[in-house]
Scaffold this active site. Structure first.
Site, short mmCIF file in Angstrom:
data_model
loop_
_atom_site.label_atom_id
_atom_site.label_comp_id
_atom_site.label_asym_id
_atom_site.label_seq_id
_atom_site.Cartn_x
_atom_site.Cartn_y
_atom_site.Cartn_z
N CYS A 1 0.80 -1.17 -0.17
CA CYS A 1 -0.02 0.07 0.08
C CYS A 1 0.90 1.40 -0.03
O CYS A 1 0.21 2.35 -0.22
CB CYS A 1 -0.89 0.06 1.12
SG CYS A 1 -2.01 -1.41 1.35
N GLU B 1 -7.14 -6.10 -2.68
CA GLU B 1 -7.29 -4.95 -1.68
C GLU B 1 -6.11 -3.97 -1.78
O GLU B 1 -4.93 -4.63 -1.87
CB GLU B 1 -7.94 -5.14 -0.40
CG GLU B 1 -6.83 -5.96 0.51
CD GLU B 1 -5.84 -5.11 1.43
OE1 GLU B 1 -6.38 -4.07 1.67
OE2 GLU B 1 -4.93 -5.66 1.64
N ARG C 1 -11.41 1.26 9.04
CA ARG C 1 -10.30 0.78 7.94
C ARG C 1 -11.12 0.99 6.61
O ARG C 1 -11.54 -0.01 6.23
CB ARG C 1 -9.88 -0.52 8.34
CG ARG C 1 -8.47 -0.85 7.56
CD ARG C 1 -8.08 -2.30 7.97
NE ARG C 1 -7.23 -2.63 7.20
CZ ARG C 1 -5.81 -2.50 7.48
NH1 ARG C 1 -5.35 -1.78 8.52
NH2 ARG C 1 -4.78 -2.84 6.47
N ARG D 1 -10.73 0.69 2.84
CA ARG D 1 -9.84 0.06 1.77
C ARG D 1 -10.65 0.09 0.39
O ARG D 1 -11.82 0.08 0.46
CB ARG D 1 -9.37 -1.43 2.39
CG ARG D 1 -8.82 -1.28 3.47
CD ARG D 1 -7.54 -0.62 3.79
NE ARG D 1 -6.64 -1.68 3.39
CZ ARG D 1 -5.36 -1.44 3.35
NH1 ARG D 1 -4.96 -0.33 3.89
NH2 ARG D 1 -4.29 -2.46 3.07
#
Length: 174
Positions: free
Chosen positions: A61, A99, A143, A145
């Site tokens: 990420c 993801e 969170r 995502r």
């Protein structure tokens, strides 16, 4: 680490392969899931990966995060998606689950997302993506995502809707 593994094993699926670059994280994955992850995905020949129906990947990420330098595909870590796609193209699993951070969707003015969708379509998948917040789906963690759910085109599953949030109150102590 291992979120896809945990979720799919709870649904009765078996993990046949995992890859993790970091030695400490490979050891953690081995302890948590009793499977020895391969190392650097860039060095893995797709033929070494067992046949599978579902490919899951949470690729790095940092290159896309607002907390980083946002170099995207110009950062070596940002190119790991290409290696995931090499495996997908070779094995043609029915489903891909991917993801990344929320900012992936808007990174580089949306070009990163457009490139990703184009690459997924090129290797034979209908791609659906959405930004979801785990706290709206019964998890005690905010969170956000971006999630990709991709179906092999020959399955005829071009239509897909992400589940509606439950918005149930769940505290960490629960």
């Amino acid at each position: 680490l291992g979120g896809f593994h945990l979720a799919l094993s709870q649904l009765g699926h078996e993990c046949v392969f995992a890859s993790e670059l970091d030695d400490e994280l490979r050891e953690l994955y081995r302890r948590n899931f009793c499977i020895e992850p391969a190392g650097d995905i860039r060095a893995i020949d797709p033929a070494e990966v067992p046949q599978h129906d579902i490919l899951c990947a949470g690729f790095p990420c940092q290159p896309f995060s607002i907390s980083g330098k946002q170099l995207g595909f110009e950062d070596t870590r940002g190119t790991l998606l290409y290696h995931v796609l090499r495996i997908a193209e070779f094995h043609q699993p029915r489903i891909l689950f991917l993801e990344n951070v929320k900012n992936y969707g808007g990174h580089d003015g949306g070009r990163t997302l457009a490139t990703t969708v184009e690459m997924l379509e090129r290797v034979g998948y209908d791609c659906h993506h959405a930004i979801l917040n785990a706290s709206r789906y019964g998890l005690p963690q905010k969170r956000e995502r971006i999630y990709f759910v991709c179906f092999r085109k020959d399955l005829g599953l071009a239509e897909f809707s992400f589940p509606e949030p439950t918005d149930e109150d769940v505290a960490l102590e629960d």
